[in-house]
Scaffold this active site. Structure first.
Site, PDB file in Angstrom:
ATOM      1  N   ARG A 178       0.846  -1.196   0.000  1.00  0.00           N
ATOM      2  CA  ARG A 178       0.000   0.000   0.000  1.00  0.00           C
ATOM      3  C   ARG A 178       0.875   1.236   0.000  1.00  0.00           C
ATOM      4  O   ARG A 178       2.090   1.125  -0.154  1.00  0.00           O
ATOM      5  CB  ARG A 178      -0.904  -0.028   1.230  1.00  0.00           C
ATOM      6  CG  ARG A 178      -0.138  -0.117   2.529  1.00  0.00           C
ATOM      7  CD  ARG A 178      -1.090  -0.305   3.717  1.00  0.00           C
ATOM      8  NE  ARG A 178      -0.334  -0.303   4.969  1.00  0.00           N
ATOM      9  CZ  ARG A 178      -0.875  -0.555   6.150  1.00  0.00           C
ATOM     10  NH1 ARG A 178      -2.150  -0.849   6.237  1.00  0.00           N
ATOM     11  NH2 ARG A 178      -0.141  -0.515   7.237  1.00  0.00           N
ATOM     12  N   THR A 180       3.352   3.991   0.783  1.00  0.00           N
ATOM     13  CA  THR A 180       4.475   4.052   1.712  1.00  0.00           C
ATOM     14  C   THR A 180       5.127   5.432   1.745  1.00  0.00           C
ATOM     15  O   THR A 180       6.004   5.682   2.560  1.00  0.00           O
ATOM     16  CB  THR A 180       5.591   3.061   1.314  1.00  0.00           C
ATOM     17  OG1 THR A 180       6.065   3.428   0.018  1.00  0.00           O
ATOM     18  CG2 THR A 180       5.098   1.632   1.307  1.00  0.00           C
ATOM     19  N   TRP A 191      11.822   2.824 -11.992  1.00  0.00           N
ATOM     20  CA  TRP A 191      10.848   2.607 -13.072  1.00  0.00           C
ATOM     21  C   TRP A 191      11.507   2.837 -14.424  1.00  0.00           C
ATOM     22  O   TRP A 191      11.294   2.094 -15.375  1.00  0.00           O
ATOM     23  CB  TRP A 191       9.625   3.517 -12.905  1.00  0.00           C
ATOM     24  CG  TRP A 191       8.658   3.018 -11.876  1.00  0.00           C
ATOM     25  CD1 TRP A 191       8.206   3.691 -10.768  1.00  0.00           C
ATOM     26  CD2 TRP A 191       8.006   1.734 -11.849  1.00  0.00           C
ATOM     27  NE1 TRP A 191       7.322   2.899 -10.060  1.00  0.00           N
ATOM     28  CE2 TRP A 191       7.178   1.699 -10.699  1.00  0.00           C
ATOM     29  CE3 TRP A 191       8.048   0.608 -12.683  1.00  0.00           C
ATOM     30  CZ2 TRP A 191       6.406   0.582 -10.369  1.00  0.00           C
ATOM     31  CZ3 TRP A 191       7.284  -0.503 -12.346  1.00  0.00           C
ATOM     32  CH2 TRP A 191       6.471  -0.509 -11.208  1.00  0.00           C
ATOM     33  N   SER A 245       3.990  -2.313 -18.033  1.00  0.00           N
ATOM     34  CA  SER A 245       3.072  -1.204 -17.795  1.00  0.00           C
ATOM     35  C   SER A 245       1.874  -1.664 -16.955  1.00  0.00           C
ATOM     36  O   SER A 245       1.392  -0.920 -16.092  1.00  0.00           O
ATOM     37  CB  SER A 245       2.609  -0.630 -19.139  1.00  0.00           C
ATOM     38  OG  SER A 245       1.685   0.403 -18.947  1.00  0.00           O
ATOM     39  N   ARG A 277      -3.591   8.708 -12.286  1.00  0.00           N
ATOM     40  CA  ARG A 277      -2.483   7.822 -12.606  1.00  0.00           C
ATOM     41  C   ARG A 277      -2.888   6.571 -13.362  1.00  0.00           C
ATOM     42  O   ARG A 277      -2.065   5.933 -14.008  1.00  0.00           O
ATOM     43  CB  ARG A 277      -1.726   7.466 -11.324  1.00  0.00           C
ATOM     44  CG  ARG A 277      -1.066   8.724 -10.743  1.00  0.00           C
ATOM     45  CD  ARG A 277      -0.599   8.538  -9.324  1.00  0.00           C
ATOM     46  NE  ARG A 277       0.474   7.560  -9.218  1.00  0.00           N
ATOM     47  CZ  ARG A 277       1.127   7.295  -8.088  1.00  0.00           C
ATOM     48  NH1 ARG A 277       0.811   7.938  -6.982  1.00  0.00           N
ATOM     49  NH2 ARG A 277       2.084   6.398  -8.072  1.00  0.00           N
ATOM     50  N   CYS A 374      12.866   1.387  -0.758  1.00  0.00           N
ATOM     51  CA  CYS A 374      11.853   1.310   0.297  1.00  0.00           C
ATOM     52  C   CYS A 374      11.620  -0.170   0.527  1.00  0.00           C
ATOM     53  O   CYS A 374      11.319  -0.899  -0.413  1.00  0.00           O
ATOM     54  CB  CYS A 374      10.595   2.046  -0.157  1.00  0.00           C
ATOM     55  SG  CYS A 374       8.993   1.309   0.197  1.00  0.00           S
ATOM     56  N   CYS A 377       8.266  -1.747  -0.497  1.00  0.00           N
ATOM     57  CA  CYS A 377       8.089  -1.703  -1.957  1.00  0.00           C
ATOM     58  C   CYS A 377       8.980  -2.748  -2.621  1.00  0.00           C
ATOM     59  O   CYS A 377       8.592  -3.394  -3.599  1.00  0.00           O
ATOM     60  CB  CYS A 377       8.449  -0.323  -2.506  1.00  0.00           C
ATOM     61  SG  CYS A 377       7.738   1.062  -1.614  1.00  0.00           S
TER      62      CYS A 377
HETATM   63  C1  FAD Z   1       9.118  -1.792  -7.844  1.00  0.00           C
HETATM   64  C2  FAD Z   1       8.451  -0.625  -7.168  1.00  0.00           C
HETATM   65  C3  FAD Z   1       7.524  -0.887  -6.165  1.00  0.00           C
HETATM   66  C4  FAD Z   1       6.885   0.171  -5.519  1.00  0.00           C
HETATM   67  N1  FAD Z   1       5.995  -0.108  -4.516  1.00  0.00           N
HETATM   68  C5  FAD Z   1       5.402   0.905  -3.861  1.00  0.00           C
HETATM   69  C6  FAD Z   1       4.493   0.647  -2.773  1.00  0.00           C
HETATM   70  O1  FAD Z   1       4.246  -0.505  -2.397  1.00  0.00           O
HETATM   71  N2  FAD Z   1       3.942   1.709  -2.145  1.00  0.00           N
HETATM   72  C7  FAD Z   1       4.201   3.003  -2.534  1.00  0.00           C
HETATM   73  O2  FAD Z   1       3.642   3.916  -1.940  1.00  0.00           O
HETATM   74  N3  FAD Z   1       5.053   3.266  -3.543  1.00  0.00           N
HETATM   75  C8  FAD Z   1       5.662   2.266  -4.216  1.00  0.00           C
HETATM   76  N4  FAD Z   1       6.515   2.550  -5.232  1.00  0.00           N
HETATM   77  C9  FAD Z   1       6.624   3.922  -5.727  1.00  0.00           C
HETATM   78  C10 FAD Z   1       5.502   4.210  -6.747  1.00  0.00           C
HETATM   79  O3  FAD Z   1       5.475   3.195  -7.741  1.00  0.00           O
HETATM   80  C11 FAD Z   1       5.673   5.542  -7.483  1.00  0.00           C
HETATM   81  O4  FAD Z   1       6.949   5.604  -8.065  1.00  0.00           O
HETATM   82  C12 FAD Z   1       5.472   6.732  -6.571  1.00  0.00           C
HETATM   83  O5  FAD Z   1       4.206   6.650  -5.958  1.00  0.00           O
HETATM   84  C13 FAD Z   1       5.565   8.058  -7.350  1.00  0.00           C
HETATM   85  O6  FAD Z   1       4.540   8.081  -8.323  1.00  0.00           O
HETATM   86  P1  FAD Z   1       4.509   9.067  -9.540  1.00  0.00           P
HETATM   87  O7  FAD Z   1       3.151   9.698  -9.580  1.00  0.00           O
HETATM   88  O8  FAD Z   1       5.671   9.998  -9.506  1.00  0.00           O
HETATM   89  O9  FAD Z   1       4.593   8.165 -10.843  1.00  0.00           O
HETATM   90  P2  FAD Z   1       5.328   6.769 -11.011  1.00  0.00           P
HETATM   91  O10 FAD Z   1       4.359   5.669 -10.708  1.00  0.00           O
HETATM   92  O11 FAD Z   1       6.623   6.781 -10.313  1.00  0.00           O
HETATM   93  O12 FAD Z   1       5.572   6.727 -12.576  1.00  0.00           O
HETATM   94  C14 FAD Z   1       6.613   7.503 -13.177  1.00  0.00           C
HETATM   95  C15 FAD Z   1       6.198   7.909 -14.589  1.00  0.00           C
HETATM   96  O13 FAD Z   1       6.008   6.751 -15.395  1.00  0.00           O
HETATM   97  C16 FAD Z   1       4.891   6.903 -16.271  1.00  0.00           C
HETATM   98  N5  FAD Z   1       3.899   5.866 -15.915  1.00  0.00           N
HETATM   99  C17 FAD Z   1       3.195   5.750 -14.766  1.00  0.00           C
HETATM  100  N6  FAD Z   1       2.438   4.645 -14.770  1.00  0.00           N
HETATM  101  C18 FAD Z   1       2.658   4.037 -15.962  1.00  0.00           C
HETATM  102  C19 FAD Z   1       2.165   2.856 -16.558  1.00  0.00           C
HETATM  103  N7  FAD Z   1       1.316   2.041 -15.912  1.00  0.00           N
HETATM  104  N8  FAD Z   1       2.584   2.552 -17.804  1.00  0.00           N
HETATM  105  C20 FAD Z   1       3.473   3.339 -18.456  1.00  0.00           C
HETATM  106  N9  FAD Z   1       3.972   4.468 -17.924  1.00  0.00           N
HETATM  107  C21 FAD Z   1       3.583   4.814 -16.695  1.00  0.00           C
HETATM  108  C22 FAD Z   1       4.382   8.302 -16.042  1.00  0.00           C
HETATM  109  O14 FAD Z   1       5.029   9.132 -16.996  1.00  0.00           O
HETATM  110  C23 FAD Z   1       4.869   8.644 -14.648  1.00  0.00           C
HETATM  111  O15 FAD Z   1       5.039  10.012 -14.471  1.00  0.00           O
HETATM  112  C24 FAD Z   1       7.180   1.506  -5.885  1.00  0.00           C
HETATM  113  C25 FAD Z   1       8.113   1.756  -6.879  1.00  0.00           C
HETATM  114  C26 FAD Z   1       8.772   0.719  -7.518  1.00  0.00           C
HETATM  115  C27 FAD Z   1       9.789   1.018  -8.567  1.00  0.00           C
END
Ligand code: FAD
Ligand code: NAG
Ligand code: NAG
Ligand code: NAG
Length: 475
Positions: A178, A180, A191, A245, A277, A374, A377
């Protein structure tokens, strides 16, 4: 031409350039939703029953049919899986959370849970609400350790399994995936690296216009037309992209569904988060379906083997029986939904090279998990990439003879079995959560709804892609 099964057509669909998509307004239809994306996702009514029982007639109907079958069975799937993952065999996952990131420690980007940038200024809020606390993984006590199942290590083709000698058992049920507070450059870097793995195969960087493109930012949008036509890429690359994705979208859905407001200290679903998102990019939700079908197909294929698997180590006989009964229901559902012909992938001239690359790159993704800054994560990142890797192995590495539980009892390690089932559960839960968001949306008053739509339209960031989406791939 032999009859192409349902999900294959779904795989192929973006290449086929569907022409008669207009008959359905569902976001599940093949053409990309270009207007009112958020509404089309949030106002979609999930199918109660698969609408097509007859052999499907074309790519559009077939795809819809597949997705609808998943929708109509997801409540059953989700409830059975929810029980199953609470059983001792499935709730303990052995993992090494403290490996060093093999790729970029050199420039001092810190990997520990303290260093992510958070949504709020944390100096003002109670310690237990800070990202460091939310990211922590709870380790089992000595007492819990005694009831744990045994485990053995075996090689996995599409992933690196954490070695038996290292790592610890973690009780997944006590460490829910969830929010974090892990955000910012560290998360983006991971990513970014994962999407970069999509850049494999054949000539990479050259776009059709001959311009060389670099791949270093999220701001590099994939032109919608390219996404729709597939940009001339080979099927396997598109599959790879959909897997990544979709996994990303599923993780995001869990974060939004169990969001923590660090100012008020309250947990709850966050519709803004989901709208921005995921719903604003309907194809991301489609890829969640895609992964669900892929995993179901793997579970279906490995079903007889799973039924024979040794769950004894989980404790008493009654418990074993319970585990088996629940698993049986999941396998039944998988056999209804998981219709998918994996044999069409990796068929061309360069099939073996392509498969090796696909494997190498997916393996690297599992390695990249060691760079997630994290703990919680990282834990879930490892579980889910191992789960998908196991599905890929089942679909692409094992022939019918290998799947025979009598002759090949040690085919899958316990970690792989746990990861496969748990990952299916994660995707099923995402689909379940989307329905919750639909309910919340339906209850949102129109002023708030238009404000949300307006905000989403202003904020939407493009999907992450590999520049090779613009290159000429295999044909
Ligand atoms: C392996 C991993 C596990 C994680 N687990 C957690 C967790 O359990 N709890 C937590 O709170 N956070 C977790 N995180 C962090 C979370 O995934 C996001 O990185 C964070 O919430 C910041 O989100 P953001 O809005 O900046 O976009 P992010 O999700 O970081 O995405 C970065 C960019 O990628 C593009 N993008 C986004 N989604 C997609 C998609 N589905 N397909 C293609 N492009 C896309 C968009 O341009 C976006 O701006 C995890 C990260 C990683 C790498
Ligand atoms: C499990 O699936 C079956 C159908 O296979 C369904 O009848 C049942 O309600 C589901 N849920 C539980 C908790 O068993
Ligand atoms: C694995 O990923 C890392 C990080 O993105 C990258 O530096 C490395 O070249 C990749 N290795 C392979 C074999 O793909
Ligand atoms: C947290 O709650 C406060 C008070 O209800 C609200 O103003 C704020 O927008 C919320 N933050 C997030 C990120 O939802």
């Amino acid at each position: 031409m032999r009859h192409l099964p349902a999900t294959l057509l779904l795989l192929l669909s973006s290449c086929l350039q569907a022409t008669n998509a207009s008959t359905s307004k569902s976001f599940l239809s093949e053409s990309l939703v270009k207007k009112n994306q958020v509404q089309s996702v949030l106002e979609h009514e999930p199918a109660k029953a698969p609408s097509c029982h007859e052999p499907p007639t074309g790519p559009i109907e077939t795809t819809l049919c597949d997705y609808e079958t998943v929708e109509s069975l997801n409540d059953d799937l989700f409830s059975n899986l929810s029980d199953l993952v609470k059983t001792p065999f499935f709730k303990y996952f052995r993992v090494d959370l403290y490996r060093e990131c093999p790729f970029w420690h050199e420039n001092g980007l810190c990997m520990n849970r303290e260093c992510s940038i958070t949504t709020v200024d944390e100096s003002e809020i109670p310690e237990k609400w800070r990202a460091a606390a939310l990211s922590e993984v709870e380790m089992p006590s000595e007492d819990q350790r005694k009831t744990m199942p045994g485990c053995y290590y075996r090689d996995c083709d599409f992933c690196y399994l954490d070695d038996m000698t290292e790592g610890d058992y973690v009780d997944l049920s006590r460490n829910p995936e969830r929010f974090t507070g892990y955000i910012g450059p560290s998360a983006h870097r991971v990513w970014n690296a994962i999407y970069q793995e999509n850049c494999f195969g054949i000539p990479e960087i050259n776009s059709p216009t001959g311009k060389t493109r670099t791949h270093d930012s999220f701001t590099d949008p994939l032109p919608q037309d390219e996404l729709e036509s597939g940009g001339g890429q080979c099927l396997e690359k598109k599959v790879y992209y959909k897997i990544i994705s979709g996994l990303h979208a599923s993780i995001t859905t869990h974060i939004c569904a169990e969001y923590f407001n660090q100012t008020t200290g309250e947990w709850g679903p966050n519709l803004d988060c989901f709208a921005n998102r995921v719903a604003a990019h309907p194809e991301r939700l489609q890829y969640i379906y895609f992964n669900t079908v892929l995993l179901l197909r793997a579970v279906s294929r490995i079903g007889p083997y799973l039924s024979e698997y040794d769950y004894c180590s989980s404790g008493t006989h009654e418990e074993d029986l319970e585990t088996l009964t629940k698993l049986g229901k999941v396998i039944d559902i998988a056999q209804t939904v998981g219709k998918f012909d994996e044999s069409v992938l990796f068929q061309g001239e360069d099939a073996d090279i392509l498969k090796d690359e696909f494997k190498a790159h997916f393996r690297n993704v599992t390695r990249i998990m060691d760079c997630v800054g994290c703990d919680k994560c990282r834990l879930w990142g490892k579980v889910q990439t191992t789960g998908v890797a196991t599905a890929l192995k089942i679909l692409f590495e094992l022939d019918e003879a290998a799947l025979d539980p009598k002759s090949n009892l040690n085919l899958l390690s316990r970690s792989e079995v746990v990861a496969l089932v748990t990952t299916l559960y994660r995707f099923s839960e995402s689909l379940h959560a989307v329905n919750d968001f639909r309910r919340i949306w339906a209850e949102t008053n129109s002023a708030d709804a238009s404000r949300l739509i307006e905000e989403v339209e202003k904020a939407t960031t493009p999907s992450r892609v590999c520049p090779s989406h613009l290159s000429v791939g295999l044909t």
